[in-house]
Scaffold this active site. Sequence first.
Site, short mmCIF file in Angstrom:
data_model
loop_
_atom_site.label_atom_id
_atom_site.label_comp_id
_atom_site.label_asym_id
_atom_site.label_seq_id
_atom_site.Cartn_x
_atom_site.Cartn_y
_atom_site.Cartn_z
N HIS A 141 0.86 -1.18 0.00
CA HIS A 141 0.00 0.00 0.00
C HIS A 141 0.89 1.23 0.00
O HIS A 141 1.95 1.25 0.62
CB HIS A 141 -0.91 0.02 1.25
CG HIS A 141 -2.08 0.93 1.11
ND1 HIS A 141 -1.98 2.27 1.36
CD2 HIS A 141 -3.35 0.70 0.73
CE1 HIS A 141 -3.16 2.83 1.15
NE2 HIS A 141 -4.01 1.91 0.76
N ASP A 185 -7.95 -5.26 -0.10
CA ASP A 185 -8.44 -6.11 -1.20
C ASP A 185 -8.12 -7.58 -1.00
O ASP A 185 -8.62 -8.43 -1.75
CB ASP A 185 -7.82 -5.62 -2.52
CG ASP A 185 -8.34 -4.25 -2.88
OD1 ASP A 185 -7.54 -3.30 -2.89
OD2 ASP A 185 -9.55 -4.13 -3.08
#
Length: 439
Positions: free
Chosen positions: A315, A373
């Site tokens: 991320h 996700d």
Amino acid sequence: MAGQSGAPRPNGKVTVTDASGKTSEYPILEGSMGPQVVDIRSLYRETGLFTFDPGFMATASCESKITYIDGDEGMLMHRGYSIEDLAEHGDYLEVCYLLLNGDLPTVEEKTKFEHSITMHTMVHEQLTHFFRGFRRDAHPMAIMVGVVGALSAFYHDSLDISDQHQRHVASIRLIAKMPTIAAMAYKYSMGQPFIYPRNNLNYVENFLHMIFAVPCEDYHVNPVLARAMSRIFILHADHEQNASTSTVRLAGSSGANPFACIAAGIACLWGPAHGGANEAVLSMLNEIGTADRIPEFLERAKDKDDPFRLMGFGHRVYKNYDPRAAVLRKSCHEVLDELGVKNEPLLKLAMELERIALEDPYFVERKLFPNVDFYSGIILRAMGFPTTMFTVLFALARTVGWVAHWNEMMEDPSQKIGRPRQLYTGEARRDYVPLHQRG
Ligand code: SDX
């Protein structure tokens, strides 16, 4: 004092010395939480210099009060409330109200907001004709980009962005109609008739009913699945200046209508590095197949010559465990237990992949943890959604975040069209050469 919401406060300065030795000073501004910023708005005018920050790794594009992320701490807050508290105690429309208005609603405010949303869940009947132009196997995200953008062709009474009331109506319409359009995209791909919204169901129940009901029989929403769906929507509602939200802000800065701005956000979210990752995670897990092949794929993820990335890991901001992934990991077990598929092979494979990756120095050194996700796709697949619908659900949930940021930008008196510059390294000025003289 840090922690208090309000205007940025000066807190020191940075001195810039250019090649000629000329110096200029730029104020450091402190917000209520998080990194301070250097205010460089006069830098180019005073020095002729641009800043250079591809991917905006260290650039604050705006001031905002909506969401705060601490990537090192793995913290996510909406208007000061932690994502853990909101996911545990709230429901999705309550979080929508919070993101849009800045505070949790009272009982009366919540009831009024829910009614307002319910009264806008239907779409203009002619909108159904758009779907017939798509192939049945069109990716539903292609349909979402097209149909949401086309809403501006129907709702002319909420296009005047200078009118606060019209901005409000457009905001309500977008939040209310996304589930209906998303369900229509799914039904179209299945060759089943569209199911109309039902005003006696709450937002999430209504969505699940429009997705899974058929005209031939009654459909009763499983309350455990409805709770899981609400939690998934809450976890995806907003995430400060991510790529798709920044896209919506940039589109809105030109004065584009809100439906066009949200369509731009949907297009950006579709990318596998962003919202498309949840679909890519399932494809990756299916490609890995069995735990004994995990090392092979981890080596591929480390190989700079191999474009493969471990989908659902890493991320830009979180250099700790994504707090949303932690909540989803817990929900995963609850939903799969409820559905009687707790031995779901893909969940076991995902957990084994997570365990091995988080022991691997490559991932540990780069602080590549599972993100939002990684687990969402496993839950959604267990709930009966095809992988092509995963990013559509992300877009549905994120619409309120996009709309909240769009409104915040529209109400910002300092707002102007976004227009980044560049570091040019191309050819210097040169004369045109006629075709027959070129070598
Ligand atoms: C979302 O921004 C948001 O807030 C987004 C989001 C939201 O709610 O809006 O949180 C939603 O988009 C979540 C992210 C979903 N995407 C994925 O899961 C795709 C896989 N992840 C990577 O593509 C990547 O981690 C990104 C795009 C998410 C972040 O990329 P960055 O911040 O630009 O990091 P990077 O590419 O510079 O990587 C740093 C290093 C590199 O190695 P080195 O050059 O230092 O040797 O880490 C490596 C990268 O090669 N790396 C990975 C990796 N992610 C980064 N290596 C293998 N697998 C990965 N997943």
